[in-house]
Design a protein around this motif. Structure first.
Motif, PDB file in Angstrom:
ATOM      1  N   PRO A  43       0.792  -1.235   0.000  1.00 27.63           N
ATOM      2  CA  PRO A  43       0.000   0.000   0.000  1.00 27.63           C
ATOM      3  C   PRO A  43       0.827   1.290   0.000  1.00 27.63           C
ATOM      4  O   PRO A  43       0.328   2.338  -0.384  1.00 27.63           O
ATOM      5  CB  PRO A  43      -0.839  -0.120   1.282  1.00 27.63           C
ATOM      6  CG  PRO A  43      -1.009  -1.591   1.452  1.00 27.63           C
ATOM      7  CD  PRO A  43       0.328  -2.173   1.034  1.00 27.63           C
ATOM      8  N   ASP A  44       2.101   1.223   0.412  1.00 25.99           N
ATOM      9  CA  ASP A  44       2.959   2.407   0.386  1.00 25.99           C
ATOM     10  C   ASP A  44       3.778   2.509  -0.896  1.00 25.99           C
ATOM     11  O   ASP A  44       4.570   3.427  -1.060  1.00 25.99           O
ATOM     12  CB  ASP A  44       3.920   2.394   1.585  1.00 25.99           C
ATOM     13  CG  ASP A  44       3.192   2.654   2.889  1.00 25.99           C
ATOM     14  OD1 ASP A  44       2.485   3.677   2.978  1.00 25.99           O
ATOM     15  OD2 ASP A  44       3.327   1.843   3.819  1.00 25.99           O
ATOM     16  N   GLY A  45       3.638   1.541  -1.801  1.00 29.85           N
ATOM     17  CA  GLY A  45       4.375   1.570  -3.049  1.00 29.85           C
ATOM     18  C   GLY A  45       5.705   0.841  -2.998  1.00 29.85           C
ATOM     19  O   GLY A  45       6.470   0.887  -3.953  1.00 29.85           O
ATOM     20  N   ILE A  46       6.018   0.158  -1.900  1.00 27.33           N
ATOM     21  CA  ILE A  46       7.244  -0.616  -1.818  1.00 27.33           C
ATOM     22  C   ILE A  46       7.074  -1.836  -2.700  1.00 27.33           C
ATOM     23  O   ILE A  46       6.100  -2.568  -2.598  1.00 27.33           O
ATOM     24  CB  ILE A  46       7.562  -1.023  -0.361  1.00 27.33           C
ATOM     25  CG1 ILE A  46       7.783   0.233   0.479  1.00 27.33           C
ATOM     26  CG2 ILE A  46       8.787  -1.938  -0.308  1.00 27.33           C
ATOM     27  CD1 ILE A  46       7.906  -0.037   1.960  1.00 27.33           C
ATOM     28  N   ARG A  47       8.050  -2.043  -3.592  1.00 23.25           N
ATOM     29  CA  ARG A  47       7.924  -3.093  -4.593  1.00 23.25           C
ATOM     30  C   ARG A  47       8.568  -4.392  -4.140  1.00 23.25           C
ATOM     31  O   ARG A  47       9.670  -4.402  -3.585  1.00 23.25           O
ATOM     32  CB  ARG A  47       8.563  -2.639  -5.903  1.00 23.25           C
ATOM     33  CG  ARG A  47       7.802  -1.498  -6.527  1.00 23.25           C
ATOM     34  CD  ARG A  47       8.479  -0.902  -7.724  1.00 23.25           C
ATOM     35  NE  ARG A  47       9.440  -1.783  -8.351  1.00 23.25           N
ATOM     36  CZ  ARG A  47       9.679  -1.833  -9.639  1.00 23.25           C
ATOM     37  NH1 ARG A  47       9.029  -1.065 -10.458  1.00 23.25           N
ATOM     38  NH2 ARG A  47      10.589  -2.634 -10.136  1.00 23.25           N
ATOM     39  N   PHE A  48       7.858  -5.482  -4.405  1.00 23.35           N
ATOM     40  CA  PHE A  48       8.342  -6.837  -4.170  1.00 23.35           C
ATOM     41  C   PHE A  48       8.445  -7.534  -5.513  1.00 23.35           C
ATOM     42  O   PHE A  48       7.476  -7.595  -6.257  1.00 23.35           O
ATOM     43  CB  PHE A  48       7.361  -7.620  -3.274  1.00 23.35           C
ATOM     44  CG  PHE A  48       7.549  -7.350  -1.826  1.00 23.35           C
ATOM     45  CD1 PHE A  48       8.175  -8.273  -1.014  1.00 23.35           C
ATOM     46  CD2 PHE A  48       7.120  -6.156  -1.266  1.00 23.35           C
ATOM     47  CE1 PHE A  48       8.364  -8.025   0.326  1.00 23.35           C
ATOM     48  CE2 PHE A  48       7.306  -5.894   0.065  1.00 23.35           C
ATOM     49  CZ  PHE A  48       7.930  -6.827   0.868  1.00 23.35           C
ATOM     50  N   GLU A  49       9.623  -8.039  -5.810  1.00 23.12           N
ATOM     51  CA  GLU A  49       9.844  -8.789  -7.043  1.00 23.12           C
ATOM     52  C   GLU A  49       9.906 -10.271  -6.700  1.00 23.12           C
ATOM     53  O   GLU A  49      10.577 -10.671  -5.759  1.00 23.12           O
ATOM     54  CB  GLU A  49      11.170  -8.364  -7.675  1.00 23.12           C
ATOM     55  CG  GLU A  49      11.575  -9.211  -8.858  1.00 23.12           C
ATOM     56  CD  GLU A  49      12.981  -8.884  -9.343  1.00 23.12           C
ATOM     57  OE1 GLU A  49      13.483  -9.672 -10.171  1.00 23.12           O
ATOM     58  OE2 GLU A  49      13.577  -7.882  -8.908  1.00 23.12           O
ATOM     59  N   ILE A  50       9.189 -11.078  -7.473  1.00 21.92           N
ATOM     60  CA  ILE A  50       9.255 -12.530  -7.360  1.00 21.92           C
ATOM     61  C   ILE A  50       9.669 -13.021  -8.748  1.00 21.92           C
ATOM     62  O   ILE A  50       8.943 -12.799  -9.721  1.00 21.92           O
ATOM     63  CB  ILE A  50       7.895 -13.147  -6.997  1.00 21.92           C
ATOM     64  CG1 ILE A  50       7.237 -12.374  -5.887  1.00 21.92           C
ATOM     65  CG2 ILE A  50       8.039 -14.650  -6.761  1.00 21.92           C
ATOM     66  CD1 ILE A  50       7.354 -12.804  -4.510  1.00 21.92           C
ATOM     67  N   THR A  51      10.840 -13.660  -8.846  1.00 21.58           N
ATOM     68  CA  THR A  51      11.381 -14.040 -10.145  1.00 21.58           C
ATOM     69  C   THR A  51      11.847 -15.483 -10.147  1.00 21.58           C
ATOM     70  O   THR A  51      12.470 -15.942  -9.196  1.00 21.58           O
ATOM     71  CB  THR A  51      12.576 -13.132 -10.527  1.00 21.58           C
ATOM     72  OG1 THR A  51      12.136 -11.781 -10.539  1.00 21.58           O
ATOM     73  CG2 THR A  51      13.119 -13.483 -11.898  1.00 21.58           C
ATOM     74  N   TYR A  52      11.537 -16.167 -11.240  1.00 24.08           N
ATOM     75  CA  TYR A  52      12.112 -17.486 -11.498  1.00 24.08           C
ATOM     76  C   TYR A  52      13.195 -17.309 -12.556  1.00 24.08           C
ATOM     77  O   TYR A  52      12.940 -16.771 -13.633  1.00 24.08           O
ATOM     78  CB  TYR A  52      11.053 -18.475 -12.009  1.00 24.08           C
ATOM     79  CG  TYR A  52      11.696 -19.722 -12.575  1.00 24.08           C
ATOM     80  CD1 TYR A  52      12.372 -20.600 -11.737  1.00 24.08           C
ATOM     81  CD2 TYR A  52      11.663 -19.981 -13.937  1.00 24.08           C
ATOM     82  CE1 TYR A  52      12.995 -21.730 -12.258  1.00 24.08           C
ATOM     83  CE2 TYR A  52      12.279 -21.107 -14.457  1.00 24.08           C
ATOM     84  CZ  TYR A  52      12.946 -21.977 -13.609  1.00 24.08           C
ATOM     85  OH  TYR A  52      13.577 -23.082 -14.110  1.00 24.08           O
ATOM     86  N   TYR A  53      14.405 -17.747 -12.221  1.00 24.74           N
ATOM     87  CA  TYR A  53      15.526 -17.737 -13.153  1.00 24.74           C
ATOM     88  C   TYR A  53      15.754 -19.168 -13.619  1.00 24.74           C
ATOM     89  O   TYR A  53      16.054 -20.040 -12.806  1.00 24.74           O
ATOM     90  CB  TYR A  53      16.797 -17.221 -12.478  1.00 24.74           C
ATOM     91  CG  TYR A  53      16.676 -15.799 -11.976  1.00 24.74           C
ATOM     92  CD1 TYR A  53      16.861 -14.722 -12.836  1.00 24.74           C
ATOM     93  CD2 TYR A  53      16.390 -15.541 -10.640  1.00 24.74           C
ATOM     94  CE1 TYR A  53      16.752 -13.420 -12.380  1.00 24.74           C
ATOM     95  CE2 TYR A  53      16.284 -14.240 -10.177  1.00 24.74           C
ATOM     96  CZ  TYR A  53      16.470 -13.179 -11.038  1.00 24.74           C
ATOM     97  OH  TYR A  53      16.364 -11.898 -10.586  1.00 24.74           O
ATOM     98  N   PRO A  54      15.647 -19.435 -14.925  1.00 24.26           N
ATOM     99  CA  PRO A  54      15.864 -20.805 -15.398  1.00 24.26           C
ATOM    100  C   PRO A  54      17.326 -21.240 -15.163  1.00 24.26           C
ATOM    101  O   PRO A  54      18.207 -20.382 -15.038  1.00 24.26           O
ATOM    102  CB  PRO A  54      15.551 -20.743 -16.884  1.00 24.26           C
ATOM    103  CG  PRO A  54      15.246 -19.343 -17.220  1.00 24.26           C
ATOM    104  CD  PRO A  54      15.284 -18.519 -15.991  1.00 24.26           C
ATOM    105  N   PRO A  55      17.558 -22.543 -15.104  1.00 28.48           N
ATOM    106  CA  PRO A  55      18.917 -23.044 -14.881  1.00 28.48           C
ATOM    107  C   PRO A  55      19.901 -22.452 -15.895  1.00 28.48           C
ATOM    108  O   PRO A  55      19.590 -22.298 -17.075  1.00 28.48           O
ATOM    109  CB  PRO A  55      18.788 -24.552 -15.089  1.00 28.48           C
ATOM    110  CG  PRO A  55      17.345 -24.845 -14.797  1.00 28.48           C
ATOM    111  CD  PRO A  55      16.593 -23.634 -15.247  1.00 28.48           C
ATOM    112  N   GLY A  56      21.052 -22.048 -15.392  1.00 25.66           N
ATOM    113  CA  GLY A  56      22.095 -21.484 -16.236  1.00 25.66           C
ATOM    114  C   GLY A  56      21.975 -19.991 -16.476  1.00 25.66           C
ATOM    115  O   GLY A  56      22.884 -19.376 -17.030  1.00 25.66           O
TER     116      GLY A  56
END
Length: 126
Positions: free
Chosen positions: A108-121
């Motif tokens: 709600p305050d605009g703080i960003r959360f990134e959730i990322t999947y990085y493929p192998p390699g």
């Protein structure tokens, strides 16, 4: 040394807690006390009330831009996005970044959360 915690100050605990109560368990965190979550690695996140009269978060201003978490697979990114959306939170489209899958959600305050999947390699930092 590895980081062991993150303290987030929010403008309103009452407004922000529904977001964090929904998101953090989806990311593998367990609530251990009010406003404090911990994951299996011992990393913990604590929420606190910001002091009255302080400035709000500004995305491109000095300070933390966002916090990123790695997902174990691309399906987890989709699952988190879908569940947060089903709970009524605004969630963006999944971004495809050179083979990675990512979402950037804001509290709600605009703080960003990134959730990322990085493929192998794939290199996380280039």
């Amino acid at each position: 040394m590895n980081p062991d915690h993150l303290s987030i100050l929010v403008s309103s605990l009452e407004t922000s807690m529904p977001f964090y109560d929904a998101l953090l368990p989806l990311m593998g965190f367990d609530k251990i006390r009010p406003h404090i979550w911990k994951n299996a690695d011992g990393f913990f996140i604590q929420l606190q009330q910001a002091h009255e009269g302080t400035s709000p978060y500004e995305r491109n201003g000095a300070g933390m831009n966002h916090i990123g978490f790695g997902a174990p697979d691309a399906k987890t990114v989709v699952l988190i996005r879908d569940r947060m959306g089903a709970l009524g939170f605004e969630v963006p489209d999944i971004q495809r970044l050179n083979g990675a899958s990512a979402i950037f959600m804001m509290d709600p305050d605009g703080i960003r959360f990134e959730i990322t999947y990085y493929p192998p390699g794939m290199h996380v930092v280039s």
